[in-house]
Design a protein around this motif. Structure first.
Motif, PDB file in Angstrom:
ATOM      1  N   VAL A  59       0.841  -1.198   0.000  1.00  0.00           N
ATOM      2  CA  VAL A  59       0.000   0.000   0.000  1.00  0.00           C
ATOM      3  C   VAL A  59       0.878   1.252   0.000  1.00  0.00           C
ATOM      4  CG1 VAL A  59      -1.664   1.356   1.330  1.00  0.00           C
ATOM      5  CG2 VAL A  59      -1.935  -1.130   1.151  1.00  0.00           C
ATOM      6  N   THR A  60       0.573   2.175  -0.890  1.00  0.00           N
ATOM      7  CA  THR A  60       1.286   3.450  -0.941  1.00  0.00           C
ATOM      8  C   THR A  60       0.291   4.583  -0.733  1.00  0.00           C
ATOM      9  OG1 THR A  60       2.993   2.628  -2.449  1.00  0.00           O
ATOM     10  CG2 THR A  60       2.685   5.015  -2.334  1.00  0.00           C
ATOM     11  N   LEU A  61       0.565   5.423   0.240  1.00  0.00           N
ATOM     12  CA  LEU A  61      -0.277   6.578   0.547  1.00  0.00           C
ATOM     13  C   LEU A  61       0.481   7.851   0.189  1.00  0.00           C
ATOM     14  CD1 LEU A  61      -2.849   7.775   1.991  1.00  0.00           C
ATOM     15  CD2 LEU A  61      -1.420   7.884   4.052  1.00  0.00           C
ATOM     16  N   ILE A  62      -0.122   8.711  -0.615  1.00  0.00           N
ATOM     17  CA  ILE A  62       0.465  10.000  -0.952  1.00  0.00           C
ATOM     18  C   ILE A  62      -0.363  11.089  -0.278  1.00  0.00           C
ATOM     19  CG2 ILE A  62       1.109  11.625  -2.775  1.00  0.00           C
ATOM     20  CD1 ILE A  62       1.146   9.279  -4.731  1.00  0.00           C
ATOM     21  N   GLU A  63       0.320  12.013   0.387  1.00  0.00           N
ATOM     22  CA  GLU A  63      -0.346  13.165   0.970  1.00  0.00           C
ATOM     23  C   GLU A  63       0.075  14.416   0.206  1.00  0.00           C
ATOM     24  OE1 GLU A  63      -0.728  15.795   5.102  1.00  0.00           O
ATOM     25  OE2 GLU A  63       0.602  14.044   5.051  1.00  0.00           O
ATOM     26  N   PHE A  64      -0.891  15.209  -0.181  1.00  0.00           N
ATOM     27  CA  PHE A  64      -0.641  16.507  -0.794  1.00  0.00           C
ATOM     28  C   PHE A  64      -0.965  17.545   0.276  1.00  0.00           C
ATOM     29  CE2 PHE A  64      -1.969  13.487  -4.012  1.00  0.00           C
ATOM     30  CZ  PHE A  64      -1.047  13.672  -5.033  1.00  0.00           C
ATOM     31  N   ALA A  65       0.042  18.329   0.677  1.00  0.00           N
ATOM     32  CA  ALA A  65      -0.186  19.228   1.796  1.00  0.00           C
ATOM     33  C   ALA A  65       0.613  20.515   1.685  1.00  0.00           C
ATOM     34  CB  ALA A  65       0.143  18.519   3.114  1.00  0.00           C
ATOM     35  N   SER A  66       0.144  21.518   2.401  1.00  0.00           N
ATOM     36  CA  SER A  66       0.801  22.818   2.483  1.00  0.00           C
ATOM     37  C   SER A  66       1.303  23.023   3.910  1.00  0.00           C
ATOM     38  CB  SER A  66      -0.197  23.925   2.129  1.00  0.00           C
ATOM     39  OG  SER A  66       0.240  25.173   2.618  1.00  0.00           O
ATOM     40  N   ASN A 117      -2.668   4.052  -3.439  1.00  0.00           N
ATOM     41  CA  ASN A 117      -2.325   3.170  -4.561  1.00  0.00           C
ATOM     42  C   ASN A 117      -2.694   3.801  -5.907  1.00  0.00           C
ATOM     43  OD1 ASN A 117      -1.227   1.268  -2.854  1.00  0.00           O
ATOM     44  ND2 ASN A 117      -3.038  -0.041  -2.831  1.00  0.00           N
ATOM     45  N   GLY A 118      -2.351   5.077  -6.032  1.00  0.00           N
ATOM     46  CA  GLY A 118      -2.516   5.768  -7.314  1.00  0.00           C
ATOM     47  C   GLY A 118      -3.867   6.378  -7.579  1.00  0.00           C
ATOM     48  N   LYS A 119      -4.815   6.264  -6.636  1.00  0.00           N
ATOM     49  CA  LYS A 119      -6.146   6.829  -6.850  1.00  0.00           C
ATOM     50  C   LYS A 119      -6.480   7.809  -5.737  1.00  0.00           C
ATOM     51  CE  LYS A 119      -8.050   2.837  -9.336  1.00  0.00           C
ATOM     52  NZ  LYS A 119      -9.152   1.826  -9.375  1.00  0.00           N
ATOM     53  N   LYS A 120      -7.020   8.951  -6.119  1.00  0.00           N
ATOM     54  CA  LYS A 120      -7.378   9.960  -5.140  1.00  0.00           C
ATOM     55  C   LYS A 120      -8.428   9.430  -4.169  1.00  0.00           C
ATOM     56  CE  LYS A 120      -9.311  14.617  -4.653  1.00  0.00           C
ATOM     57  NZ  LYS A 120      -9.956  15.751  -5.345  1.00  0.00           N
ATOM     58  N   LEU A 121      -8.251   9.749  -2.870  1.00  0.00           N
ATOM     59  CA  LEU A 121      -9.233   9.370  -1.867  1.00  0.00           C
ATOM     60  C   LEU A 121     -10.294  10.466  -1.803  1.00  0.00           C
ATOM     61  CD1 LEU A 121      -7.144   7.974   1.146  1.00  0.00           C
ATOM     62  CD2 LEU A 121      -8.429   6.698  -0.591  1.00  0.00           C
ATOM     63  N   GLU A 122     -11.464  10.167  -2.251  1.00  0.00           N
ATOM     64  CA  GLU A 122     -12.551  11.137  -2.211  1.00  0.00           C
ATOM     65  C   GLU A 122     -13.182  11.146  -0.819  1.00  0.00           C
ATOM     66  OE1 GLU A 122     -13.074  13.170  -4.511  1.00  0.00           O
ATOM     67  OE2 GLU A 122     -12.193  12.293  -6.322  1.00  0.00           O
ATOM     68  N   GLY A 123     -13.434  12.323  -0.315  1.00  0.00           N
ATOM     69  CA  GLY A 123     -14.094  12.449   0.979  1.00  0.00           C
ATOM     70  C   GLY A 123     -13.262  11.993   2.153  1.00  0.00           C
ATOM     71  N   ALA A 124     -11.941  12.034   2.036  1.00  0.00           N
ATOM     72  CA  ALA A 124     -11.062  11.628   3.137  1.00  0.00           C
ATOM     73  C   ALA A 124      -9.951  12.653   3.288  1.00  0.00           C
ATOM     74  CB  ALA A 124     -10.474  10.245   2.878  1.00  0.00           C
ATOM     75  N   ASN A 125     -10.087  13.526   4.276  1.00  0.00           N
ATOM     76  CA  ASN A 125      -9.031  14.503   4.529  1.00  0.00           C
ATOM     77  C   ASN A 125      -8.719  14.657   6.018  1.00  0.00           C
ATOM     78  OD1 ASN A 125     -11.272  15.932   5.386  1.00  0.00           O
ATOM     79  ND2 ASN A 125     -11.282  17.305   3.612  1.00  0.00           N
ATOM     80  N   THR A 126      -9.196  13.704   6.832  1.00  0.00           N
ATOM     81  CA  THR A 126      -8.847  13.666   8.260  1.00  0.00           C
ATOM     82  C   THR A 126      -8.194  12.321   8.550  1.00  0.00           C
ATOM     83  OG1 THR A 126     -10.940  12.661   8.994  1.00  0.00           O
ATOM     84  CG2 THR A 126     -10.869  15.079   8.810  1.00  0.00           C
ATOM     85  N   TRP A 127      -7.445  12.241   9.655  1.00  0.00           N
ATOM     86  CA  TRP A 127      -6.760  10.997   9.997  1.00  0.00           C
ATOM     87  C   TRP A 127      -7.725   9.816  10.181  1.00  0.00           C
ATOM     88  CZ3 TRP A 127      -3.294   7.724   9.399  1.00  0.00           C
ATOM     89  CH2 TRP A 127      -3.069   6.674  10.307  1.00  0.00           C
ATOM     90  N   PRO A 128      -8.835   9.953  10.893  1.00  0.00           N
ATOM     91  CA  PRO A 128      -9.742   8.798  11.029  1.00  0.00           C
ATOM     92  C   PRO A 128     -10.225   8.278   9.677  1.00  0.00           C
ATOM     93  CG  PRO A 128     -10.277  10.445  12.671  1.00  0.00           C
ATOM     94  CD  PRO A 128      -9.288  11.091  11.735  1.00  0.00           C
ATOM     95  N   ASP A 129     -10.552   9.187   8.755  1.00  0.00           N
ATOM     96  CA  ASP A 129     -11.005   8.769   7.430  1.00  0.00           C
ATOM     97  C   ASP A 129      -9.896   8.042   6.669  1.00  0.00           C
ATOM     98  OD1 ASP A 129     -13.488   9.897   7.840  1.00  0.00           O
ATOM     99  OD2 ASP A 129     -12.952  11.800   6.875  1.00  0.00           O
ATOM    100  N   VAL A 130      -8.698   8.621   6.674  1.00  0.00           N
ATOM    101  CA  VAL A 130      -7.572   8.014   5.965  1.00  0.00           C
ATOM    102  C   VAL A 130      -7.207   6.672   6.586  1.00  0.00           C
ATOM    103  CG1 VAL A 130      -5.111   8.268   5.415  1.00  0.00           C
ATOM    104  CG2 VAL A 130      -6.652  10.224   5.176  1.00  0.00           C
TER     105      VAL A 130
END
Length: 245
Positions: free
Chosen positions: A65-72, A223-236
């Motif tokens: 599993v690969t998780l990418i975070e896009f963040a500022s 795994n290469g696909k955007k997580l829709e509706g997941a931008n908090t730690w519990p969701d991720v």
């Protein structure tokens, strides 16, 4: 948003015999120790590389599993995700080799540009510790930027473009903050006038928008696909657990 790296001759035969006898168990002990060392579990949080896309990736290259975070670095929601989930992510998912985690900067502001360049130009060993420092004390280093006056902004506009990020960082006293993190002024100046580094950050933002349709931070891809509706730690975390089943 803004507004760590003697036996005498008479005993010679006995000594030689003793050495011969002891050699076998010693060799066995050394072999056993070597085997134990080879079997020691790798701490995958110590394995960090930079990716062709410009991100910094931590973990087992063969993770399922690969998780990418896009963040500022100036985004409060990104800071909250980091504070709430990063230690759990590292200790329970990355360290064992189950998950590989990549951080990609998604620039939102001028101060974000400056801080991101300073963290990135220190190399793979220091990137994630510096990320921790920028997130954990975000309010402290961002505040001086909010005090930049209109007159200073006008002065900034007159600065040559290739020098503007450095000039803004100095107005926001970021040079003083990062000196405490072990980044001297000479390195500060070098990092913030690196035109290739500036372009890489712009290209990463463009790629995130075009490839993953990223519009805000934090955002994630699994795994290469955007997580829709997941931008908090519990969701991720829930999505990670599901992907690991």
């Amino acid at each position: 948003m803004l507004k760590k790296q003697v036996l005498t001759v008479s005993f010679a035969a006995v000594a030689a015999f003793g050495l011969a006898v002891s050699a076998a168990p010693m060799a066995m002990a050394q072999a056993s120790a070597a085997k134990a060392g080879a079997q020691k579990t790798t701490d995958w949080t110590t394995v960090v590389q930079q990716t062709p896309e410009g991100g910094f990736i931590m973990g087992n290259p063969k993770a399922s599993v690969t998780l990418i975070e896009f963040a500022s670095l100036t985004c409060p929601h990104c800071r909250h995700f980091h504070e709430e989930g990063m230690e759990i992510l590292k200790n329970q998912y990355i360290k064992s080799g189950k998950v590989r985690y990549e951080f990609r900067n998604f620039i939102l502001t001028g101060p974000d540009y400056a801080a991101s360049m300073l963290a990135r130009c220190q190399g793979t060993k220091r990137f994630f510790p510096l990320l921790d420092a920028f997130f954990s004390r975000q309010e402290e280093w961002v505040k001086p930027f909010m005090q930049v006056t209109e007159e200073q902004q006008k002065q900034l506009a007159a600065v040559p473009q290739q020098q503007q990020i450095k000039a803004l960082a100095e107005m926001g006293k970021l040079d003083q903050y990062v000196r405490r993190l072990g980044i001297p002024k000479a390195k500060f100046d070098q990092c913030l006038t690196d035109q290739a580094g500036i372009k890489k950050l712009a290209d990463m933002r463009k790629s995130a928008i075009e490839t993953f349709q990223i519009t805000g931070t934090p955002s994630f891809a699994l795994n290469g696909k955007k997580l829709e509706g997941a931008n908090t730690w519990p969701d991720v975390r829930a999505r990670l657990d599901a992907a690991l089943k």
